[in-house]
Motif scaffolding. Structure first.
Motif, PDB file in Angstrom:
ATOM      1  N   GLY B  60     -78.087  13.580 -57.947  1.00  0.00           N
ATOM      2  CA  GLY B  60     -76.662  13.260 -57.852  1.00  0.00           C
ATOM      3  C   GLY B  60     -76.416  11.961 -57.115  1.00  0.00           C
ATOM      4  O   GLY B  60     -76.892  11.766 -55.998  1.00  0.00           O
ATOM      5  N   GLY B  63     -74.056  11.038 -53.314  1.00  0.00           N
ATOM      6  CA  GLY B  63     -74.448  10.943 -51.905  1.00  0.00           C
ATOM      7  C   GLY B  63     -75.500  11.950 -51.488  1.00  0.00           C
ATOM      8  O   GLY B  63     -76.400  11.643 -50.726  1.00  0.00           O
ATOM      9  N   PHE B  66     -78.534  15.744 -55.005  1.00  0.00           N
ATOM     10  CA  PHE B  66     -78.930  17.062 -55.519  1.00  0.00           C
ATOM     11  C   PHE B  66     -79.355  16.934 -56.984  1.00  0.00           C
ATOM     12  O   PHE B  66     -78.686  16.265 -57.771  1.00  0.00           O
ATOM     13  CB  PHE B  66     -77.754  18.029 -55.386  1.00  0.00           C
ATOM     14  CG  PHE B  66     -78.133  19.457 -55.627  1.00  0.00           C
ATOM     15  CD1 PHE B  66     -78.692  20.216 -54.602  1.00  0.00           C
ATOM     16  CD2 PHE B  66     -77.978  20.037 -56.881  1.00  0.00           C
ATOM     17  CE1 PHE B  66     -79.075  21.530 -54.824  1.00  0.00           C
ATOM     18  CE2 PHE B  66     -78.358  21.357 -57.105  1.00  0.00           C
ATOM     19  CZ  PHE B  66     -78.904  22.105 -56.070  1.00  0.00           C
ATOM     20  N   GLY B  92     -64.623   6.579 -51.728  1.00  0.00           N
ATOM     21  CA  GLY B  92     -63.908   6.057 -50.571  1.00  0.00           C
ATOM     22  C   GLY B  92     -64.804   5.872 -49.369  1.00  0.00           C
ATOM     23  O   GLY B  92     -64.345   5.537 -48.278  1.00  0.00           O
ATOM     24  N   GLY B 179     -63.043  13.106 -51.601  1.00  0.00           N
ATOM     25  CA  GLY B 179     -64.336  12.878 -52.233  1.00  0.00           C
ATOM     26  C   GLY B 179     -65.238  14.089 -52.102  1.00  0.00           C
ATOM     27  O   GLY B 179     -66.158  14.276 -52.898  1.00  0.00           O
ATOM     28  N   GLU B 181     -66.281  17.679 -52.750  1.00  0.00           N
ATOM     29  CA  GLU B 181     -65.998  18.282 -54.054  1.00  0.00           C
ATOM     30  C   GLU B 181     -64.952  19.396 -54.032  1.00  0.00           C
ATOM     31  O   GLU B 181     -64.162  19.507 -54.965  1.00  0.00           O
ATOM     32  CB  GLU B 181     -67.289  18.761 -54.710  1.00  0.00           C
ATOM     33  CG  GLU B 181     -68.099  19.725 -53.854  1.00  0.00           C
ATOM     34  CD  GLU B 181     -69.474  20.017 -54.456  1.00  0.00           C
ATOM     35  OE1 GLU B 181     -69.954  19.216 -55.270  1.00  0.00           O
ATOM     36  OE2 GLU B 181     -70.038  21.063 -54.119  1.00  0.00           O
ATOM     37  N   ASN B 215     -69.679  16.329 -60.747  1.00  0.00           N
ATOM     38  CA  ASN B 215     -70.697  15.292 -60.608  1.00  0.00           C
ATOM     39  C   ASN B 215     -70.062  13.940 -60.360  1.00  0.00           C
ATOM     40  O   ASN B 215     -68.929  13.682 -60.771  1.00  0.00           O
ATOM     41  CB  ASN B 215     -71.550  15.174 -61.883  1.00  0.00           C
ATOM     42  CG  ASN B 215     -72.671  16.185 -61.932  1.00  0.00           C
ATOM     43  OD1 ASN B 215     -72.748  17.004 -62.836  1.00  0.00           O
ATOM     44  ND2 ASN B 215     -73.560  16.121 -60.961  1.00  0.00           N
TER      45      ASN B 215
HETATM   46  C1  LIG Z   1     -66.456  13.596 -46.753  1.00  0.00           C
HETATM   47  C2  LIG Z   1     -67.152  13.532 -48.071  1.00  0.00           C
HETATM   48  C3  LIG Z   1     -66.820  12.539 -48.979  1.00  0.00           C
HETATM   49  C4  LIG Z   1     -67.443  12.464 -50.218  1.00  0.00           C
HETATM   50  N1  LIG Z   1     -67.079  11.468 -51.062  1.00  0.00           N
HETATM   51  C5  LIG Z   1     -67.649  11.417 -52.294  1.00  0.00           C
HETATM   52  C6  LIG Z   1     -67.248  10.422 -53.231  1.00  0.00           C
HETATM   53  O1  LIG Z   1     -66.404   9.573 -52.946  1.00  0.00           O
HETATM   54  N2  LIG Z   1     -67.831  10.424 -54.464  1.00  0.00           N
HETATM   55  C7  LIG Z   1     -68.773  11.355 -54.815  1.00  0.00           C
HETATM   56  O2  LIG Z   1     -69.253  11.336 -55.943  1.00  0.00           O
HETATM   57  N3  LIG Z   1     -69.179  12.289 -53.946  1.00  0.00           N
HETATM   58  C8  LIG Z   1     -68.630  12.355 -52.704  1.00  0.00           C
HETATM   59  N4  LIG Z   1     -69.016  13.338 -51.847  1.00  0.00           N
HETATM   60  C9  LIG Z   1     -70.034  14.309 -52.314  1.00  0.00           C
HETATM   61  C10 LIG Z   1     -69.402  15.409 -53.163  1.00  0.00           C
HETATM   62  O3  LIG Z   1     -69.014  16.470 -52.308  1.00  0.00           O
HETATM   63  C11 LIG Z   1     -70.372  15.983 -54.196  1.00  0.00           C
HETATM   64  O4  LIG Z   1     -71.565  16.306 -53.561  1.00  0.00           O
HETATM   65  C12 LIG Z   1     -70.686  15.050 -55.349  1.00  0.00           C
HETATM   66  O5  LIG Z   1     -69.543  14.584 -55.963  1.00  0.00           O
HETATM   67  C13 LIG Z   1     -71.549  15.788 -56.361  1.00  0.00           C
HETATM   68  O6  LIG Z   1     -71.919  14.954 -57.434  1.00  0.00           O
HETATM   69  P1  LIG Z   1     -73.433  14.544 -57.678  1.00  0.00           P
HETATM   70  O7  LIG Z   1     -74.275  15.769 -57.576  1.00  0.00           O
HETATM   71  O8  LIG Z   1     -73.433  13.957 -59.032  1.00  0.00           O
HETATM   72  O9  LIG Z   1     -73.779  13.547 -56.611  1.00  0.00           O
HETATM   73  C14 LIG Z   1     -68.428  13.419 -50.573  1.00  0.00           C
HETATM   74  C15 LIG Z   1     -68.760  14.404 -49.657  1.00  0.00           C
HETATM   75  C16 LIG Z   1     -68.152  14.465 -48.426  1.00  0.00           C
HETATM   76  C17 LIG Z   1     -68.539  15.538 -47.473  1.00  0.00           C
END
Ligand SMILES: Cc1cc2nc3c(=O)[nH]c(=O)nc-3n(C[C@H](O)[C@H](O)[C@H](O)COP(=O)(O)O)c2cc1C
Ligand code: FES
Lengths: 157, 427
Positions: B60, B63, B66, B92, B179, B181, B215
């Protein structure tokens, strides 16, 4: 309370969500209302809430939670400068100083002629173009310098 | 640079050289929507797609890194009723600006990835949650959706295959926590963006209480490549357990900031060179390798690392969203941390006491150190406040606020001590 054009735009947003979840459109509806009115007065928020069939307090909660809603009148042009780290590294502080001097106002203030409001913002997800500000919640103005700032402001009514 | 860096613009930005690369006709001219056509023509079994994702080692891009194949396998298969696919374009995190460029320059590849996602996961509707501050990208995405619908690629009976899947854009309005999820799901439901307690996880209780997969934009935009070329080819672009290319957003003190898509495992030194090197030929002091929430690393350490999840983790930080903030030797680390701490204090949603109160404590202590009012016991206090937030909140925003503090104190403690003792900065 809102023009037919605004209502049409809101209806388009409502159509994106399941019919029993009209509330999902509240963020866009408040944005559309703010675009029309300039800011969100309590009666505007209440109107939007009724239009979507939700409690006014629930719409009020949304309006207070998200930073880009203006719950007080702002100038004709709202300038939101990002001062977060990447922008600061690239000279956001000088851009802020220049803007404040040029407009004669600080953050959170509006010029006496009602034309400009200056706000401090957080990262806009455009850090490669730093320093930058966002104009009227719509347009990111990038790579600020005294010259670019002068040019942008001169182009506004 | 003489040689093209490995994997440059291979997966996502392959059409970026075209004028108006965002237009459907231009995407089609470089083989766009071929992956979707292949899925539909071959009636590829969803399990086979998930299997290719597992082979690809796509992790993923939002960040947390996963594994995407594993995440997709969590969705209940025989569920009667609505399921949803949600794309997270709420970028953000300070230092991150890649999803904006994916939407601006290659929106159809994201749309194609989402349609394949809908097919695989059995969702009929997808939402793309777009960061409030990038209205122009939101408009461009809406235009791309209209183009795709008009071409029969989106909506009912896609390309005559019988597949129904539609996508809608949801515009955020300025809240970093969205951001996260589950906060994002609350926000789509038209509420304050306050994260939900997990479990239940979104795969069982997501949007409107229905099974939902979330995602990141870059994750979903990588899917068509994997389906078209196979997971193995994607894997080989990067390194084991770190498949593919990654878009690195490089900002701060470099000569040419911007997004650079290169192979996972590219040496940091090469990435820095691509961004034109440190501004004015100055000395590299420190780098935040994965967005403001991850621990800072000293420049000397960074120059030894490669840009992938495992290498950065071994050095005690995280690749995060691949957001590289470069700082030269003019930067005061106390000032830098003060600004970041203010951000987390501002953006805490206020739901959990350790985060709501702790982020205020962190900011106030660092603020007073920066302003010559620091006390000798302040560094221990910072350690203790940060430690008391970590792992004690519903979502990871608390950890995101604590980690930068811990990283700064680990590597640049002497600067903080100097500020406290001499009431001024050492740089
Ligand atoms: C405070 C905070 C902000 C987040 N901001 C983002 C974001 O801007 N974009 C994003 O894709 N995931 C962000 N995440 C992670 C998401 O919770 C989530 O793990 C992610 O969107 C999953 O997609 P992926 O598995 O494709 O990475 C953030 C998590 C936290 C705790
Ligand atoms: S830090 Fe200013 S846009 Fe990201």
């Amino acid at each position: 309370m809102l023009t037919p054009e605004s209502l049409k735009k809101i209806d388009r947003e409502v159509a994106k969500y399941p019919p029993e979840h009209k509330q999902s459109a509240v963020m866009s509806a408040l944005r559309i209302a703010q675009d029309e009115k300039g800011w969100l007065a309590p009666e505007t928020i209440a109107f939007v809430a009724h239009y979507l069939g939700m409690q006014p307090i629930a719409a009020q909660e949304v309006a207070t939670f998200y930073n880009m809603y203006d719950l007080k009148p702002v100038g004709k042009h709202k300038i939101t400068v990002c001062t977060n780290l990447s922008c600061t590294l690239m000279g956001a502080e000088s851009a802020v100083e220049y803007l404040q001097r040029k407009l004669g106002i600080g953050f959170g203030e509006t010029t006496p002629d009602g034309r400009f409001t200056l706000k401090e913002g957080e990262c806009m997800g455009a850090c490669g173009d730093a320093p930058l500000f966002q104009l009227n919640n719509k347009k990111i103005c990038a790579n600020l310098s005294p010259e670019t700032i002068d040019a942008i402001l001169a182009g506004l009514d | 640079m003489a040689n093209t860096p490995k994997g440059q613009n291979e997966v996502i930005f392959h059409s970026i050289h075209l004028p108006e690369s965002w237009k459907l006709a231009n995407y089609l001219s470089v083989g766009g929507y071929d992956a979707l056509k292949k899925v539909l023509a071959e009636k590829m079994p969803p399990d086979e797609i998930i299997n290719q994702l597992k082979i690809s080692a796509l992790r993923g891009r939002g960040g947390a890194g996963f594994p995407t194949g594993l995440k997709w396998s969590f969705m209940p298969r025989n569920y009667e009723g609505d399921k949803y696919l949600v794309c997270n374009s709420d970028e953000g995190e300070p230092g991150t600006f890649k999803d904006r460029d994916i939407i601006r320059y290659n929106p159809h590849q994201l749309i194609e990835g989402m349609i394949i996602g809908g097919y695989t996961l059995g969702a009929k509707v997808g939402y793309n949650y777009i960061h409030g501050e990038i209205w122009e990208a939101y408009e461009r995405f809406e235009e791309a959706l209209d183009e795709a619908r008009a071409a029969g690629l989106l909506g009912r009976n896609i390309l005559g295959s019988g597949l129904d899947f539609d996508i809608h854009a949801h515009h955020g309005f300025g809240a970093y926590v969205c951001g996260e999820e589950t906060a994002l799901l609350e926000s789509i439901e038209g509420k304050k963006g306050q994260p939900r307690f997990k479990p239940p996880f979104p795969a069982s209780f997501g949007l409107y209480g229905k099974p939902t997969t979330i995602n990141n934009t870059e994750t979903l935009a990588s899917i068509p490549y994997i389906v078209k070329h196979g997971g193995q080819k994607f894997l080989e672009l990067g390194k084991p357990n770190n498949g593919g290319t990654k878009i690195f957003s490089v900002s701060g003190h470099v000569n040419s900031p911007g997004n650079f898509e290169v192979a996972m495992g590219t040496p940091f030194s090469e990435l820095l060179a691509m961004a034109g090197g440190v501004r004015g030929g100055r000395k590299l002091k420190a780098v935040i390798p994965g967005g403001s929430s991850v621990p800072v690393l000293p420049g000397e350490i960074m120059m030894q690392l490669t840009m992938d999840y495992d290498s950065i983790a071994q050095a005690g930080s995280y690749l995060g969203a691949g957001s590289v903030i470069v700082m030269d030797d003019t930067v005061c680390m106390v000032r830098a941390l003060e600004r970041l701490s203010y951000f987390y204090f501002e953006e805490s949603c206020g739901q959990c006491t350790p985060c709501r109160e702790g982020t205020g404590w962190l900011y106030r202590i660092i603020h007073r150190i920066e302003h010559g009012l620091g006390r000798p016991e302040d560094l221990d206090l910072l350690d203790s406040v940060a430690g008391n937030i970590s792992g004690r909140t519903i979502c990871a925003l608390g950890d995101a606020a604590a980690m930068p503090v811990q990283g700064m104190l680990k590597h640049f403690r002497h600067e903080f001590e100097h500020h406290i003792q001499h009431k001024k900065c050492m740089v």
